[in-house]
Scaffold this motif. Sequence first.
Motif, short mmCIF file in Angstrom:
data_model
loop_
_atom_site.label_atom_id
_atom_site.label_comp_id
_atom_site.label_asym_id
_atom_site.label_seq_id
_atom_site.Cartn_x
_atom_site.Cartn_y
_atom_site.Cartn_z
N MET A 1 0.84 -1.18 0.00
CA MET A 1 0.00 0.00 0.00
C MET A 1 0.88 1.23 0.00
O MET A 1 1.95 1.23 0.59
N ASP A 2 0.38 2.30 -0.61
CA ASP A 2 1.17 3.52 -0.59
C ASP A 2 0.75 4.40 0.60
O ASP A 2 -0.21 4.10 1.31
N ALA A 3 1.49 5.46 0.82
CA ALA A 3 1.30 6.32 1.99
C ALA A 3 -0.10 6.91 2.06
O ALA A 3 -0.70 6.98 3.14
N SER A 4 -0.67 7.31 0.94
CA SER A 4 -2.01 7.92 0.97
C SER A 4 -3.07 6.89 1.34
O SER A 4 -4.03 7.20 2.06
N GLN A 5 -2.93 5.66 0.87
CA GLN A 5 -3.87 4.61 1.23
C GLN A 5 -3.80 4.29 2.73
O GLN A 5 -4.82 4.10 3.38
N ILE A 6 -2.59 4.22 3.24
CA ILE A 6 -2.41 3.93 4.66
C ILE A 6 -2.97 5.08 5.50
O ILE A 6 -3.65 4.85 6.51
N THR A 7 -2.72 6.30 5.08
CA THR A 7 -3.25 7.47 5.79
C THR A 7 -4.77 7.41 5.83
O THR A 7 -5.38 7.67 6.87
N GLN A 8 -5.39 7.07 4.70
CA GLN A 8 -6.85 6.96 4.64
C GLN A 8 -7.36 5.89 5.59
O GLN A 8 -8.34 6.10 6.31
N LEU A 9 -6.70 4.73 5.60
CA LEU A 9 -7.10 3.65 6.50
C LEU A 9 -6.98 4.07 7.96
O LEU A 9 -7.87 3.81 8.77
N LEU A 10 -5.87 4.73 8.29
CA LEU A 10 -5.68 5.17 9.68
C LEU A 10 -6.75 6.18 10.08
O LEU A 10 -7.27 6.13 11.20
N GLN A 11 -7.09 7.09 9.17
CA GLN A 11 -8.16 8.05 9.47
C GLN A 11 -9.49 7.33 9.63
O GLN A 11 -10.26 7.65 10.55
N GLN A 12 -9.76 6.37 8.78
CA GLN A 12 -11.02 5.63 8.84
C GLN A 12 -11.14 4.84 10.15
O GLN A 12 -12.21 4.78 10.74
N PHE A 13 -10.03 4.26 10.59
CA PHE A 13 -10.08 3.38 11.76
C PHE A 13 -9.60 4.04 13.05
O PHE A 13 -9.48 3.35 14.07
N THR A 14 -9.35 5.34 13.05
CA THR A 14 -8.93 6.02 14.27
C THR A 14 -9.95 5.85 15.40
O THR A 14 -9.55 5.59 16.54
#
Length: 168
Positions: free
Chosen positions: A1-14
Amino acid sequence: MDASQITQLLQQFTPLLARIAATHEADKGLQEDLIQDMSVAIWRVLDSSESGTSAFRGEASVKTYITRIAHNRAVDHVLKELRRHESPSSDEMLFDHKLQEKNAHQENAIDLMTALHQLPLPYRQVIALQLEGFSFAEIGNVPGLKEDATAQRSHRARKQLEQIINRN
């Protein structure tokens, strides 16, 4: 996964990470530290640029995978804190006990989070994941239990929660 995908996942699952942290740590400051630790661990595992490939193989849902990483970090945190406070003095224990009594008297009923913190860690994990809407099969993937064992642990945890709430 790239950085933007990981950032999105982290925001979604915060919010999920925050609830897991709150289930395992009562102190707000340490909860925030734990959430950051979980996020870093998730980032490292999902970042394909570090190792060339992501460790996520799609054997479970992304939510289950992230939850497993977060719970493992939370368990490590609890064990580390237990070792750190392994032999408190009797004065500290008395102060903690009096503080708990004072808080219990100030509130008319014990809230669920306080009751959860009194459960043994294996039971706390199962109940926390049930509250997140995971099935017994999905919950079993986190600590590595079979579905029947997870259901049995859940039943025991609910009984203990009931006793804790009735006791207070």
